[in-house]
Enzyme design. Structure first.
Site, short mmCIF file in Angstrom:
data_model
loop_
_atom_site.label_atom_id
_atom_site.label_comp_id
_atom_site.label_asym_id
_atom_site.label_seq_id
_atom_site.Cartn_x
_atom_site.Cartn_y
_atom_site.Cartn_z
N ASP A 90 25.10 11.25 39.38
CA ASP A 90 23.95 10.35 39.47
C ASP A 90 22.99 10.96 40.50
O ASP A 90 23.19 12.11 40.95
CB ASP A 90 24.38 8.91 39.81
N HIS A 91 21.94 10.22 40.86
CA HIS A 91 20.96 10.74 41.84
C HIS A 91 21.61 11.03 43.19
O HIS A 91 21.23 11.97 43.87
CB HIS A 91 19.80 9.74 42.00
N CYS B 93 28.96 11.34 42.61
CA CYS B 93 27.97 10.33 43.00
C CYS B 93 27.92 10.37 44.53
O CYS B 93 28.35 11.35 45.14
CB CYS B 93 28.29 8.95 42.43
N GLY B 94 27.37 9.34 45.16
CA GLY B 94 27.26 9.37 46.62
C GLY B 94 28.62 9.45 47.29
O GLY B 94 28.83 10.24 48.22
N THR B 95 29.55 8.65 46.80
CA THR B 95 30.89 8.59 47.40
C THR B 95 32.00 9.10 46.49
O THR B 95 33.12 9.30 46.93
CB THR B 95 31.25 7.13 47.75
N GLY B 96 31.71 9.22 45.21
CA GLY B 96 32.74 9.52 44.20
C GLY B 96 33.41 8.25 43.69
O GLY B 96 34.12 8.28 42.67
N GLY C 42 32.13 5.09 42.63
CA GLY C 42 31.60 4.45 41.42
C GLY C 42 31.96 5.24 40.18
O GLY C 42 32.33 4.67 39.14
N MET C 43 31.87 6.56 40.29
CA MET C 43 32.22 7.42 39.15
C MET C 43 33.70 7.26 38.80
O MET C 43 34.06 7.17 37.62
CB MET C 43 31.92 8.88 39.49
N HIS D 41 50.76 16.48 40.15
CA HIS D 41 51.60 15.30 39.96
C HIS D 41 50.98 14.24 39.06
O HIS D 41 51.70 13.50 38.39
CB HIS D 41 51.92 14.65 41.32
N ARG E 265 59.45 14.83 35.81
CA ARG E 265 59.46 13.42 36.21
C ARG E 265 58.04 12.86 36.31
O ARG E 265 57.82 11.65 36.15
CB ARG E 265 60.20 13.23 37.54
N HIS E 266 57.09 13.75 36.55
CA HIS E 266 55.70 13.27 36.66
C HIS E 266 55.16 12.84 35.30
O HIS E 266 54.33 11.94 35.23
CB HIS E 266 54.82 14.36 37.27
C1 RB5 Z 1 23.91 5.30 44.75
O1 RB5 Z 1 23.10 4.87 45.80
C2 RB5 Z 1 25.38 5.17 45.14
O2 RB5 Z 1 25.72 3.82 45.20
C3 RB5 Z 1 26.25 5.91 44.15
O3 RB5 Z 1 25.88 7.25 44.13
C4 RB5 Z 1 27.74 5.92 44.44
O4 RB5 Z 1 27.99 6.30 45.75
C5 RB5 Z 1 28.49 4.73 44.04
O5 RB5 Z 1 29.72 4.66 44.10
#
Ligand code: RB5
Length: 147
Positions: A8-9, A65-68, A70-71, A98, A132-133
């Protein structure tokens, strides 16, 4: 291997770093967007990438994404997808060894470029250990079937 790449952005700045690293490792990369910094919704791009894997047009994916977060939350709603949101190389390696993760999720606001390259390399060069995995992965698939 073929990798589908989506962001995303919030993840856009890390996308070229991941693409170059995967190509250096000899992989083919399909980028499904987003392609500019206009605000968009990560779930739309998670779905686009997962569709490529479900259709057999890609073997693995990297979602940024910003944090990974949401994706990874979005991708893990899709049957057959095992998305791992990681921010260090050990977990990237173990997500393959694993958990047989087929998607790596990264946070561009969490990690820098050099750490990103190390994470991508571990993910892209580690094989699933099976045994096992596999039994545990089969149980995850049953959870999908039953819920
Ligand atoms: C976008 O501002 C941010 O919320 C998105 O990139 C992501 O971090 C969401 O999990």
């Amino acid at each position: 291997m073929k990798f589908v790449l989506a962001n995303d952005h919030g993840g856009i700045d890390l996308e070229p770093v991941v693409k170059e690293k995967l190509e250096d490792l000899g992989h083919e990369v399909i980028h499904v967007g987003t392609f500019d910094k206009n605000s968009c919704d990560y779930s739309d791009f998670a779905v686009k990438a997962c569709e490529k894997i479900k259709a057999g047009e890609a073997d693995f994916g990297v979602l940024i994404c910003g944090t990974g977060l949401g994706m990874s939350i979005s991708a893990n709603k899709i049957k057959g997808i095992r998305a791992a949101c990681v921010s260090e190389p050990f977990s990237a390696k173990m997500s393959r060894a694993h958990n047989n993760a087929n998607i790596l999720c990264l946070g561009a606001r969490v990690i820098g470029s050099e750490l990103c390259k190390m994470i991508v390399e571990e993910f892209a060069t580690t094989d699933f250990e099976g045994d096992r995995h596999q039994r545990r992965i089969d149980k995850i698939s049953k959870i999908e079937e039953n819920n």
